[in-house]
Structure formats: structure tokens, C-alpha cells
Design a protein around this motif. Structure first.
Motif, short mmCIF file in Angstrom:
data_model
loop_
_atom_site.label_atom_id
_atom_site.label_comp_id
_atom_site.label_asym_id
_atom_site.label_seq_id
_atom_site.Cartn_x
_atom_site.Cartn_y
_atom_site.Cartn_z
N PRO A 176 -8.90 5.16 5.65
CA PRO A 176 -8.67 6.19 4.63
C PRO A 176 -8.04 5.60 3.37
O PRO A 176 -7.24 4.65 3.45
CB PRO A 176 -7.71 7.17 5.32
N PRO A 177 -8.38 6.12 2.19
CA PRO A 177 -7.91 5.55 0.92
C PRO A 177 -6.41 5.33 0.81
O PRO A 177 -5.95 4.25 0.43
CB PRO A 177 -8.40 6.57 -0.12
N ASP A 178 -5.61 6.35 1.14
CA ASP A 178 -4.16 6.21 1.02
C ASP A 178 -3.64 5.14 1.97
O ASP A 178 -2.75 4.35 1.61
CB ASP A 178 -3.47 7.54 1.32
N ASP A 179 -4.19 5.09 3.15
CA ASP A 179 -3.79 4.10 4.15
C ASP A 179 -4.18 2.70 3.68
O ASP A 179 -3.39 1.74 3.79
CB ASP A 179 -4.47 4.42 5.48
N ALA A 180 -5.39 2.56 3.16
CA ALA A 180 -5.86 1.26 2.68
C ALA A 180 -4.97 0.74 1.55
O ALA A 180 -4.64 -0.45 1.50
CB ALA A 180 -7.30 1.37 2.20
N HIS A 181 -4.56 1.64 0.66
CA HIS A 181 -3.69 1.23 -0.44
C HIS A 181 -2.34 0.76 0.08
O HIS A 181 -1.83 -0.28 -0.36
CB HIS A 181 -3.49 2.40 -1.41
N GLU A 182 -1.78 1.48 1.02
CA GLU A 182 -0.46 1.11 1.55
C GLU A 182 -0.50 -0.22 2.29
O GLU A 182 0.38 -1.08 2.13
CB GLU A 182 0.04 2.23 2.48
N VAL A 183 -1.54 -0.41 3.09
CA VAL A 183 -1.66 -1.63 3.89
C VAL A 183 -1.74 -2.87 2.99
O VAL A 183 -1.15 -3.91 3.29
CB VAL A 183 -2.90 -1.55 4.81
N THR A 184 -2.46 -2.76 1.89
CA THR A 184 -2.68 -3.92 1.02
C THR A 184 -1.51 -4.19 0.09
O THR A 184 -1.56 -5.14 -0.70
CB THR A 184 -3.95 -3.73 0.18
N ARG A 185 -0.45 -3.41 0.21
CA ARG A 185 0.75 -3.66 -0.60
C ARG A 185 1.95 -4.03 0.24
O ARG A 185 3.08 -4.11 -0.25
CB ARG A 185 1.07 -2.42 -1.46
N ARG A 186 1.75 -4.29 1.51
CA ARG A 186 2.85 -4.69 2.37
C ARG A 186 3.30 -6.12 2.03
O ARG A 186 2.56 -6.91 1.47
CB ARG A 186 2.44 -4.61 3.84
N ALA A 187 4.55 -6.43 2.41
CA ALA A 187 5.10 -7.75 2.11
C ALA A 187 4.32 -8.84 2.84
O ALA A 187 3.85 -8.65 3.97
CB ALA A 187 6.56 -7.80 2.52
N LEU A 188 4.18 -9.99 2.17
CA LEU A 188 3.50 -11.15 2.76
C LEU A 188 4.47 -12.32 2.86
O LEU A 188 5.38 -12.46 2.05
CB LEU A 188 2.32 -11.58 1.87
N PRO A 189 4.24 -13.21 3.84
CA PRO A 189 5.06 -14.42 3.91
C PRO A 189 4.67 -15.39 2.80
O PRO A 189 3.56 -15.35 2.29
CB PRO A 189 4.71 -15.00 5.29
N ASP A 190 5.62 -16.23 2.40
CA ASP A 190 5.34 -17.24 1.39
C ASP A 190 4.44 -18.33 1.96
O ASP A 190 4.45 -18.61 3.16
CB ASP A 190 6.63 -17.88 0.87
N LEU A 191 3.67 -18.97 1.06
CA LEU A 191 2.84 -20.12 1.45
C LEU A 191 3.56 -21.37 0.96
O LEU A 191 3.36 -21.79 -0.18
CB LEU A 191 1.45 -20.01 0.83
N ALA A 192 4.39 -21.94 1.79
CA ALA A 192 5.13 -23.13 1.37
C ALA A 192 4.21 -24.32 1.36
O ALA A 192 3.32 -24.43 2.18
CB ALA A 192 6.29 -23.37 2.33
N PRO A 209 -5.38 -4.46 12.76
CA PRO A 209 -6.56 -5.17 12.24
C PRO A 209 -6.74 -5.00 10.73
O PRO A 209 -7.18 -5.93 10.05
CB PRO A 209 -7.72 -4.52 13.01
N ALA A 210 -6.40 -3.82 10.20
CA ALA A 210 -6.53 -3.60 8.76
C ALA A 210 -5.57 -4.50 7.99
O ALA A 210 -5.93 -5.08 6.96
CB ALA A 210 -6.27 -2.13 8.43
N GLU A 211 -4.37 -4.63 8.48
CA GLU A 211 -3.39 -5.49 7.81
C GLU A 211 -3.80 -6.96 7.91
O GLU A 211 -3.58 -7.75 6.98
CB GLU A 211 -2.00 -5.29 8.39
N LEU A 212 -4.42 -7.35 9.02
CA LEU A 212 -4.89 -8.72 9.17
C LEU A 212 -5.98 -9.05 8.14
O LEU A 212 -5.96 -10.12 7.53
CB LEU A 212 -5.41 -8.95 10.59
N VAL A 213 -6.91 -8.13 7.96
CA VAL A 213 -7.97 -8.34 6.97
C VAL A 213 -7.36 -8.43 5.57
O VAL A 213 -7.68 -9.33 4.79
CB VAL A 213 -9.01 -7.20 7.04
N ALA A 214 -6.46 -7.50 5.25
CA ALA A 214 -5.84 -7.49 3.93
C ALA A 214 -5.02 -8.75 3.69
O ALA A 214 -5.07 -9.35 2.61
CB ALA A 214 -4.97 -6.25 3.78
N ALA A 215 -4.27 -9.17 4.69
CA ALA A 215 -3.45 -10.37 4.54
C ALA A 215 -4.31 -11.61 4.33
O ALA A 215 -3.95 -12.50 3.55
CB ALA A 215 -2.57 -10.55 5.78
N GLY A 216 -5.48 -11.66 4.98
CA GLY A 216 -6.39 -12.79 4.78
C GLY A 216 -6.82 -12.90 3.33
O GLY A 216 -6.86 -14.00 2.77
#
Length: 211
Positions: free
Chosen positions: A195-211, A90-97
Motif C-alpha cells: 500500500p502507498p502509505d506503507d511503501a513510503h514509510e518503509v523506504t524512509r526507515r533508518a539505514l546502517p552506515d556503509l563504512a 521483505p518490503a524493508e529488505l527490498v527498499a534497503a537494497g
């Protein structure tokens, strides 16, 4: 643009095409000027349909522009949904949005202009990204990923921050959109209890391109 079940016959197909042409014209007006005072004649001409066709689909301009906003928000939600398919956190979904929204300033500028001008009133809508975000927040709370007590309240905070991101992205194209979105997403996740370290890591994961 979002589509419903395909029309069953030629008449229904033509009727659906006419309605969609009117909605598309209204979306263009909202994105270009935000001015809803355009005459029905001007809207019909932009849509390349007959003046009388308007009243076969809408009782008023207000109804048409409401349909245009709903259509844009639903497309926005679908675009994000397609890109985050397969993500379970869920955290990655929010960040990816957040991060995908920032990128849509380049790939889907019409959608973001409508979102900037009309999105705040639709944060708790049953269409668009809102029900998807609410679902992810509820999942995060139920799993313990998020510590906030109410998904509805969290949606207000997350949605308001997303609207601010859209406004910033469109008004300051000189800023690094990915960096700004990641920073805001990290702050939102920390607000939700990640947690701060977790939040930072999640928001720097690779994202798919928006073609």
C-alpha cells in the motif's frame, strides 16, 4: 573480496593469492574502462604475477573477466547482506537494497561501475544480489506482503529498476542519492503490491552506515 574456504597449505595459499590477484586486476580494468581487450601480459603485470601464471588459473581472458564479474557481484551481495542482517520485513529488505546500493556509489565505486556495465546480464544469476533478492521476493509473496504472482518476473522488474538507479547515481552525482533511491524503492514496493502509505514509510526507515 569474497573468499572461499582457506587454502590448506602454502602452495594452495600462493595459488589462491595469484588467482585473486588476476581477478582483482581484471576487476580494476572493468571498473576503469570496461575494455576487455587488454593483453594477458598487461593483465599479469597489473596483477604483479608472471605471464605464465595466467594459464595456471584461466584458459582465456573471457574466463578471467567472467570470474571478475562474478567476484564483484558476490561481494556486492555480501556487502548488502551484512547491512540488512536482522531485518525480517521483505518490503524493508527490498527498499534497503536500493538505498544501500545508491550509497555504494561513494563507498564502493568499483563495484557499482561493474554492476552498471555488466549487471543487466546477471539479473537472474545464481551469484551476487540476485539469489538474495529472489529469496526475499519469494518470502514476500508467500507471506502476502507482495501481491505479484511470480518472484522470477518480479526479479526482472526489480533488477532492471536497480540497474537504472545505478546508472543514474553514477551519471548524476549532483542528485541526492538517498532521495532518488528512496523514491525508486517506494515505486517498486507499490508495484509489488505494498500500500502507498506503507511503501513510503518503509523506504524512509533508518539505514546502517556503509563504512
Amino acid at each position: 573480496m569474497p573468499t572461499s574456504a582457506p587454502p590448506k597449505n602454502r602452495f594452495e595459499r600462493r595459488r589462491a593469492e595469484t588467482r585473486q590477484a588476476l581477478v582483482r586486476a581484471a576487476r580494476q580494468i572493468l571498473a576503469e574502462t570496461g575494455d576487455t581487450s587488454a593483453s594477458i601480459q598487461a593483465i599479469a603485470e597489473r596483477a604483479d604475477v608472471g605471464f605464465g601464471s595466467f594459464y595456471n588459473h584461466f584458459e582465456s581472458k573471457t574466463e578471467l573477466f567472467d570470474a571478475a564479474v562474478t567476484d564483484a557481484l558476490e561481494e556486492f551481495g555480501q556487502v548488502v547482506d551484512e547491512r540488512v542482517h536482522g531485518i525480517d520485513d521483505p518490503a524493508e529488505l527490498v527498499a534497503a537494497g536500493f538505498r544501500l546500493t545508491a550509497r555504494m556509489a561513494d563507498s564502493h565505486p568499483e563495484l557499482l561501475r561493474i554492476l552498471r556495465d555488466r549487471g543487466l546480464a546477471h539479473i537472474h544469476s545464481d551469484r551476487g544480489l540476485s539469489p538474495r533478492a529472489l529469496r526475499d521476493l519469494e518470502t514476500g509473496i508467500a507471506s502476502g506482503r507482495f501481491t505479484c504472482p511470480s518472484a522470477t518476473t518480479a526479479l526482472s522488474a526489480v533488477g532492471g529498476t536497480l540497474m537504472s538507479l545505478v546508472a543514474l547515481r553514477l551519471s548524476r552525482p549532483d542528485l541526492d542519492g538517498d532521495e532518488v533511491a528512496s523514491d525508486l524503492a517506494e515505486m517498486v514496493l507499490r508495484m509489488l503490491g505494498v500500500p502507498p502509505d506503507d511503501a513510503h514509510e518503509v523506504t524512509r526507515r533508518a539505514l546502517p552506515d556503509l563504512a
